[in-house]
Motif scaffolding. Sequence first.
Motif, PDB file in Angstrom:
ATOM      1  N   PRO A 187       0.792  -1.233   0.000  1.00 27.46           N
ATOM      2  CA  PRO A 187       0.000   0.000   0.000  1.00 27.46           C
ATOM      3  C   PRO A 187       0.830   1.292   0.000  1.00 27.46           C
ATOM      4  N   LEU A 188       2.123   1.186   0.315  1.00 30.73           N
ATOM      5  CA  LEU A 188       2.983   2.372   0.358  1.00 30.73           C
ATOM      6  C   LEU A 188       3.657   2.666  -0.983  1.00 30.73           C
ATOM      7  N   LEU A 189       3.469   1.776  -1.951  1.00 35.33           N
ATOM      8  CA  LEU A 189       4.159   1.941  -3.232  1.00 35.33           C
ATOM      9  C   LEU A 189       3.670   3.149  -4.026  1.00 35.33           C
ATOM     10  N   ASP A 190       2.452   3.637  -3.722  1.00 40.87           N
ATOM     11  CA  ASP A 190       2.000   4.841  -4.434  1.00 40.87           C
ATOM     12  C   ASP A 190       2.909   6.028  -4.129  1.00 40.87           C
ATOM     13  N   PHE A 191       3.448   6.083  -2.891  1.00 37.41           N
ATOM     14  CA  PHE A 191       4.406   7.147  -2.568  1.00 37.41           C
ATOM     15  C   PHE A 191       5.671   7.024  -3.425  1.00 37.41           C
ATOM     16  N   GLY A 251      15.308  -0.552 -14.378  1.00 39.57           N
ATOM     17  CA  GLY A 251      15.798  -1.336 -13.253  1.00 39.57           C
ATOM     18  C   GLY A 251      14.799  -1.353 -12.104  1.00 39.57           C
ATOM     19  N   GLU A 252      15.316  -1.208 -10.881  1.00 40.96           N
ATOM     20  CA  GLU A 252      14.451  -1.289  -9.701  1.00 40.96           C
ATOM     21  C   GLU A 252      13.419  -0.168  -9.661  1.00 40.96           C
ATOM     22  N   ASN A 253      13.776   1.000 -10.176  1.00 36.66           N
ATOM     23  CA  ASN A 253      12.805   2.101 -10.203  1.00 36.66           C
ATOM     24  C   ASN A 253      11.602   1.752 -11.071  1.00 36.66           C
ATOM     25  N   ARG A 254      11.825   1.007 -12.152  1.00 30.72           N
ATOM     26  CA  ARG A 254      10.703   0.633 -13.022  1.00 30.72           C
ATOM     27  C   ARG A 254       9.734  -0.288 -12.273  1.00 30.72           C
ATOM     28  N   ILE A 255      10.271  -1.215 -11.500  1.00 30.63           N
ATOM     29  CA  ILE A 255       9.404  -2.120 -10.724  1.00 30.63           C
ATOM     30  C   ILE A 255       8.586  -1.315  -9.711  1.00 30.63           C
ATOM     31  N   LEU A 256       9.261  -0.423  -8.980  1.00 26.21           N
ATOM     32  CA  LEU A 256       8.574   0.378  -7.960  1.00 26.21           C
ATOM     33  C   LEU A 256       7.545   1.312  -8.587  1.00 26.21           C
ATOM     34  N   ALA A 257       7.904   1.937  -9.721  1.00 23.22           N
ATOM     35  CA  ALA A 257       6.983   2.873 -10.386  1.00 23.22           C
ATOM     36  C   ALA A 257       5.789   2.129 -10.983  1.00 23.22           C
ATOM     37  N   PHE A 258       6.038   0.972 -11.591  1.00 18.71           N
ATOM     38  CA  PHE A 258       4.971   0.192 -12.220  1.00 18.71           C
ATOM     39  C   PHE A 258       3.914  -0.202 -11.185  1.00 18.71           C
ATOM     40  N   HIS A 259       4.371  -0.784 -10.086  1.00 18.67           N
ATOM     41  CA  HIS A 259       3.421  -1.242  -9.060  1.00 18.67           C
ATOM     42  C   HIS A 259       2.902  -0.070  -8.227  1.00 18.67           C
ATOM     43  N   GLY A 260       3.689   0.995  -8.123  1.00 18.53           N
ATOM     44  CA  GLY A 260       3.212   2.191  -7.430  1.00 18.53           C
ATOM     45  C   GLY A 260       2.079   2.866  -8.187  1.00 18.53           C
ATOM     46  N   LEU A 261       2.194   2.925  -9.514  1.00 25.60           N
ATOM     47  CA  LEU A 261       1.109   3.486 -10.339  1.00 25.60           C
ATOM     48  C   LEU A 261      -0.145   2.620 -10.234  1.00 25.60           C
ATOM     49  N   LYS A 262       0.059   1.307 -10.197  1.00 22.25           N
ATOM     50  CA  LYS A 262      -1.074   0.387 -10.036  1.00 22.25           C
ATOM     51  C   LYS A 262      -1.810   0.688  -8.730  1.00 22.25           C
ATOM     52  N   GLN A 263      -1.045   0.877  -7.659  1.00 23.89           N
ATOM     53  CA  GLN A 263      -1.635   1.213  -6.361  1.00 23.89           C
ATOM     54  C   GLN A 263      -2.324   2.575  -6.411  1.00 23.89           C
ATOM     55  N   LEU A 264      -1.690   3.529  -7.047  1.00 28.89           N
ATOM     56  CA  LEU A 264      -2.228   4.894  -7.148  1.00 28.89           C
ATOM     57  C   LEU A 264      -3.559   4.902  -7.899  1.00 28.89           C
ATOM     58  N   ASN A 265      -3.682   4.049  -8.906  1.00 29.17           N
ATOM     59  CA  ASN A 265      -4.906   4.001  -9.704  1.00 29.17           C
ATOM     60  C   ASN A 265      -6.001   3.157  -9.062  1.00 29.17           C
ATOM     61  N   GLN A 266      -5.601   2.113  -8.322  1.00 32.01           N
ATOM     62  CA  GLN A 266      -6.610   1.195  -7.789  1.00 32.01           C
ATOM     63  C   GLN A 266      -7.010   1.488  -6.354  1.00 32.01           C
ATOM     64  N   ASN A 267      -6.031   1.818  -5.526  1.00 31.66           N
ATOM     65  CA  ASN A 267      -6.340   2.021  -4.104  1.00 31.66           C
ATOM     66  C   ASN A 267      -5.331   2.974  -3.466  1.00 31.66           C
ATOM     67  N   PRO A 268      -5.362   4.255  -3.852  1.00 38.22           N
ATOM     68  CA  PRO A 268      -4.365   5.195  -3.319  1.00 38.22           C
ATOM     69  C   PRO A 268      -4.590   5.475  -1.841  1.00 38.22           C
ATOM     70  N   ARG A 297      -9.826   8.790 -14.073  1.00 37.72           N
ATOM     71  CA  ARG A 297      -8.891   8.672 -15.197  1.00 37.72           C
ATOM     72  C   ARG A 297      -7.724   7.794 -14.797  1.00 37.72           C
ATOM     73  N   GLU A 298      -7.094   7.166 -15.784  1.00 40.91           N
ATOM     74  CA  GLU A 298      -5.877   6.420 -15.493  1.00 40.91           C
ATOM     75  C   GLU A 298      -4.734   7.411 -15.290  1.00 40.91           C
ATOM     76  N   ILE A 299      -4.139   7.377 -14.106  1.00 40.32           N
ATOM     77  CA  ILE A 299      -3.086   8.333 -13.756  1.00 40.32           C
ATOM     78  C   ILE A 299      -1.747   7.835 -14.294  1.00 40.32           C
ATOM     79  N   THR A 300      -1.014   8.727 -14.948  1.00 45.18           N
ATOM     80  CA  THR A 300       0.273   8.397 -15.552  1.00 45.18           C
ATOM     81  C   THR A 300       1.393   9.153 -14.853  1.00 45.18           C
ATOM     82  N   MET A 301       2.618   8.857 -15.237  1.00 42.12           N
ATOM     83  CA  MET A 301       3.766   9.591 -14.697  1.00 42.12           C
ATOM     84  C   MET A 301       3.654  11.079 -15.029  1.00 42.12           C
ATOM     85  N   SER A 302       3.145  11.396 -16.213  1.00 44.75           N
ATOM     86  CA  SER A 302       2.974  12.808 -16.603  1.00 44.75           C
ATOM     87  C   SER A 302       2.001  13.518 -15.675  1.00 44.75           C
ATOM     88  N   ASP A 303       0.931  12.837 -15.280  1.00 47.09           N
ATOM     89  CA  ASP A 303      -0.026  13.434 -14.342  1.00 47.09           C
ATOM     90  C   ASP A 303       0.646  13.759 -13.011  1.00 47.09           C
TER      91      ASP A 303
END
Length: 574
Positions: A223-227, A241-258, A274-280
Motif C-alpha cells: 500500500p505504500l508503493l503509491d508514494f 531497473g528497480e525504479n521501473r518495478i517500484l513505479a509500475f506497481h506504485g502506479l497500479k496502487q495509485l490508480n486502484q487504491n491510493p 482517469r488512469e493516472i500516468t507519470m505525466s499526471d
Amino acid sequence: MNFKWNYEQPTPEHRQQANELAEKIGMSPVLADLLIRRGIKTESAAKRFFRPMLNELIDPFLMNDMDVAVDRLNDAMGRKERIMVYGDYDVDGCTAVALVYKFLQQFYSNIEYYIPDRYDEGYGISRKALDYAAETNVKLVIVLDCGIKAIDEIAYAKSLGIDFIICDHHVPDDVLPNAVAILNPKRTDSTYPFKDLCGCGVGFKFMQAFAKNNGIPFSQLIPLLDFCAVSIAADIVPVMGENRILAFHGLKQLNQNPSVGLKSIIEICGLTGREITMSDIIFKIGPRINASGRVQNGIETVDLLVEKDFQRALTEATHINEYNEQRKDIDKQMTEEANQIVARLESQEHQSAIVLYGEGWKKGVVGIVASRMTDMYFRPTVVLSCNDGMATGSARSVAGYDIYDAVKNCRDLLENFGGHTYAVGLSLKVENIPEFRRRFQQYVGEHIHIEQTEATLDIESEVDFKDITKKMHNDLKKFAPHGPENPKPLFCTRGVYDYGTSKVVGKQQEHIKLELVDSRSSNVMNGIAFGQSQAARYIKSKRSFDICYTIEENIYKRGEVQLQIEDIKPSEEV
C-alpha cells in the motif's frame, strides 16, 4: 521553436536483430527496435521489462550499512526510545517521510515526523530541529532525502546523545557524516547493484529490510508503493531497473487504491476516474505536494499524506491547492523578471550557462524558475535568491550534462551545496556571486558539447501510417511507465499531407487539429499540434511536410489513436 531532429537509422544488423526479437515476442519490428534501443535484446529481458515483478526487487541487505540500520531501529523500538522521521521539504522528502512514518506507526507509537521550514531553517538537517529533538528526548533520527553532507550537524547531534540513520541518494563527499548507518547507493564503496534510487526509494528499501528482519509480510509494504511512484516521477530519476518495478506497481496502487492523502490530491486535480500516468504526477500531483514547502511549510504536506480521514484530507488538499495557485503567480512574476535580466545581458548569448540572482526572490520557487530558464534557453542555469548578504538557489541542467560537476568545481566559493547530475541546491555569500558566475560559466563552456545546448528532438523510429495499428498502440502502452532512460517514444513520418479537414482550434487559435494522410498509404491519421498554429498556412498549401510525434489515445474517443505532434517541418528542410 526550431528543433533539430536527431535520428539514427538502424543498421542492417540492427534491423535483423529487431525482426528476430519481434517474432519471438509477438510485436511489430518497430517496437522490437525500441526495446533494443533501451538495451533489451532478449525475449526473457523483454518479458521482465513488460511485466515487472515485485519478487525481482533487489535484496535490501545488499545495501551498505542496512544490517546496522535495521539493528539500531530494532534496538530503539525495543528500548521504547523516541524516534524522529526527518525529511526534505520537496516531493521526494515528503513522500519518503510519509512512507516510513506510516509503516512504522503500525508497530510503534513513540514516533513523530519533522520537516524543516525552508525559510527559517533552510535545506538539510537544522540545528533548530536537533535542539527540538533533544528537548523532546528523541534518541534516533531517520533522515530521508538529505543528510549525506551534514557532518557538523550530525556531530552536534551525537554530542546531544542522538543517533542518526541517513537514507539519501544525493552524491556524497569523500568524508561521510559520523552516523550509525548511511544508506546511499551512490556511496563510492556501494555494493548495491542499482545506483539510481530516489530518496523515497531508499526509505522503502529500509522498510523492506526492517520487514524482512522482523517477519512482517511484504504485502504490508504494497500500500505504500503509491508514494514511491509519485517520488520517482517527480524527482526525475531513471525509470529502469528497480525504479521501473517500484513505479509500475506504485502506479497500479495509485490508480486502484491510493492512500487517503493522495486520493484527496487526485480529487483536487480533477483526475478521479482517469488512469493516472507519470505525466499526471509530474504536472499535476507533484506541484501540489511541493507547493506547501515552497510557500509555507512542507510539514502540512506530510500531515495530508498520512491523514486517514478522507474529508479532513480533502480540506487539507484544498489548502495545498491554494498554495499551488500562489506559487504559480510567484513563479510567473519571477520568470518574467528573469527573462528581462537575460534580455539585458547581451553578453549572455555568448555564454554556455546562465547565472541569475534577484533580491527578495522567493527561495521556494527558484528551482522552478531555473527549470523554465533551462527549457527556454537550452543552457544549464543557476537561479539565486539574495537575502541579508546570503544567496541560496538551485541549478538545473540540460540533457546529458552533469551540472553537479560544474557546481562542485566552484565549491571553494560556496557555503554549501548538494544534489545530483541534473539538479543542485547551493548557497554562497552575495559578494561571491560575480566570481561564481565567471567560473561556473567558464567551466560549463569548456565541458559542454554544443549539441547539448540545442533544441533537439530525439526520434526513435521513422514509420509510415500503415504501421500505426490498434495492436501496435496497445503494445506501445506496455512500455509505460515512462521517464529518463525510458522516454515516451518519438516517431516521425515524412511526406505527409493535409487530408483537407485540418483546422486551427483553441481559445486563441493557437493549436491545430489535423487530419493527415501520408504518401505511402491511404491511412488517415488524426493529430493535435499544441501551440503550432503558425504552421497552419503551410499545411493548407497542399505541400508535403514531415511530422515528429508521440502516439496517444484520444481521451474524448476511447480506443481511437491520435498523434500528439511535437514538430512540423516542410519536407525539404529535413
